[in-house]
Motif scaffolding. Structure first.
Motif, PDB file in Angstrom:
ATOM      1  N   PHE A  28       0.783  -1.235   0.000  1.00 29.10           N
ATOM      2  CA  PHE A  28       0.000   0.000   0.000  1.00 29.10           C
ATOM      3  C   PHE A  28       0.817   1.289   0.000  1.00 29.10           C
ATOM      4  O   PHE A  28       0.258   2.364  -0.193  1.00 29.10           O
ATOM      5  CB  PHE A  28      -0.978  -0.003   1.175  1.00 29.10           C
ATOM      6  CG  PHE A  28      -2.017  -1.065   1.058  1.00 29.10           C
ATOM      7  CD1 PHE A  28      -2.944  -1.038   0.024  1.00 29.10           C
ATOM      8  CD2 PHE A  28      -2.056  -2.121   1.941  1.00 29.10           C
ATOM      9  CE1 PHE A  28      -3.910  -2.032  -0.101  1.00 29.10           C
ATOM     10  CE2 PHE A  28      -3.012  -3.125   1.830  1.00 29.10           C
ATOM     11  CZ  PHE A  28      -3.939  -3.069   0.796  1.00 29.10           C
ATOM     12  N   ILE A  29       2.114   1.183   0.215  1.00 30.83           N
ATOM     13  CA  ILE A  29       2.940   2.386   0.187  1.00 30.83           C
ATOM     14  C   ILE A  29       4.034   2.269  -0.866  1.00 30.83           C
ATOM     15  O   ILE A  29       4.143   3.113  -1.763  1.00 30.83           O
ATOM     16  CB  ILE A  29       3.550   2.674   1.578  1.00 30.83           C
ATOM     17  CG1 ILE A  29       2.436   2.935   2.602  1.00 30.83           C
ATOM     18  CG2 ILE A  29       4.502   3.871   1.516  1.00 30.83           C
ATOM     19  CD1 ILE A  29       2.909   3.025   4.030  1.00 30.83           C
ATOM     20  N   SER A  37       4.629   7.305  -8.795  1.00 36.71           N
ATOM     21  CA  SER A  37       5.547   8.440  -8.716  1.00 36.71           C
ATOM     22  C   SER A  37       6.927   8.160  -9.286  1.00 36.71           C
ATOM     23  O   SER A  37       7.765   9.047  -9.320  1.00 36.71           O
ATOM     24  CB  SER A  37       5.709   8.873  -7.259  1.00 36.71           C
ATOM     25  OG  SER A  37       4.469   9.195  -6.693  1.00 36.71           O
ATOM     26  N   GLY A  38       7.170   6.938  -9.681  1.00 37.68           N
ATOM     27  CA  GLY A  38       8.476   6.592 -10.229  1.00 37.68           C
ATOM     28  C   GLY A  38       9.571   6.581  -9.176  1.00 37.68           C
ATOM     29  O   GLY A  38      10.735   6.819  -9.489  1.00 37.68           O
ATOM     30  N   LEU A  39       9.218   6.285  -7.919  1.00 40.81           N
ATOM     31  CA  LEU A  39      10.193   6.237  -6.822  1.00 40.81           C
ATOM     32  C   LEU A  39      10.351   4.796  -6.334  1.00 40.81           C
ATOM     33  O   LEU A  39       9.632   4.351  -5.451  1.00 40.81           O
ATOM     34  CB  LEU A  39       9.734   7.138  -5.667  1.00 40.81           C
ATOM     35  CG  LEU A  39       9.532   8.613  -5.993  1.00 40.81           C
ATOM     36  CD1 LEU A  39       8.851   9.327  -4.836  1.00 40.81           C
ATOM     37  CD2 LEU A  39      10.863   9.261  -6.331  1.00 40.81           C
ATOM     38  N   PRO A  40      11.313   4.059  -6.896  1.00 42.99           N
ATOM     39  CA  PRO A  40      11.454   2.643  -6.534  1.00 42.99           C
ATOM     40  C   PRO A  40      12.261   2.393  -5.260  1.00 42.99           C
ATOM     41  O   PRO A  40      12.442   1.258  -4.864  1.00 42.99           O
ATOM     42  CB  PRO A  40      12.179   2.061  -7.737  1.00 42.99           C
ATOM     43  CG  PRO A  40      13.025   3.185  -8.227  1.00 42.99           C
ATOM     44  CD  PRO A  40      12.208   4.437  -7.978  1.00 42.99           C
ATOM     45  N   GLY A  41      12.730   3.424  -4.587  1.00 45.92           N
ATOM     46  CA  GLY A  41      13.603   3.248  -3.425  1.00 45.92           C
ATOM     47  C   GLY A  41      12.994   2.444  -2.300  1.00 45.92           C
ATOM     48  O   GLY A  41      13.637   1.555  -1.741  1.00 45.92           O
ATOM     49  N   LEU A  42      11.761   2.736  -1.940  1.00 43.39           N
ATOM     50  CA  LEU A  42      11.123   2.023  -0.835  1.00 43.39           C
ATOM     51  C   LEU A  42      10.843   0.564  -1.204  1.00 43.39           C
ATOM     52  O   LEU A  42      10.945  -0.323  -0.354  1.00 43.39           O
ATOM     53  CB  LEU A  42       9.833   2.732  -0.404  1.00 43.39           C
ATOM     54  CG  LEU A  42       9.180   2.242   0.886  1.00 43.39           C
ATOM     55  CD1 LEU A  42      10.156   2.332   2.060  1.00 43.39           C
ATOM     56  CD2 LEU A  42       7.928   3.029   1.184  1.00 43.39           C
TER      57      LEU A  42
END
Length: 100
Positions: A28-29, A37-42
């Motif tokens: 879910f996050i 958002s194109g943020l694969p870090g998490l």
């Protein structure tokens, strides 16, 4: 809470809770952040953490099953199956682990 760390069942309950929370964070996050958002870090962080907790849950369940002499057909397979079903660890904690 302190008593949970002193017994094998208590440690299994803690691991099951952490495994369930890690899945919630991942689904879910982390994954929405990756694709929306194109943020694969998490996702790169939580994927291995969830995998490690998953394996700890499996190995700990087998260990507790052997120590407490659970019948595989009656209890052990249900607890192991719980980690394959999303949010099953929360259900199995309430229905089985909290009563042992």
């Amino acid at each position: 809470m302190k008593s949970l760390f002193s017994t094998p069942i208590g440690r299994l309950r803690i691991i099951s809770y952490l495994e369930g929370i890690s899945l919630l964070i991942l689904l879910f996050i982390a994954v929405p952040l990756k694709y929306a958002s194109g943020l694969p870090g998490l996702t790169k962080l939580m994927g291995p953490v969830h995998g490690l907790l998953f394996l700890l849950f499996i190995f700990n369940t087998i260990s507790v099953g052997v120590e407490y002499k659970w019948k595989f057909k009656d209890t052990t397979w249900k607890v192991i199956l719980a980690c394959f079903i999303p949010f099953g660890t929360f259900y199995i904690d309430k229905k089985i682990l909290s009563k042992i």
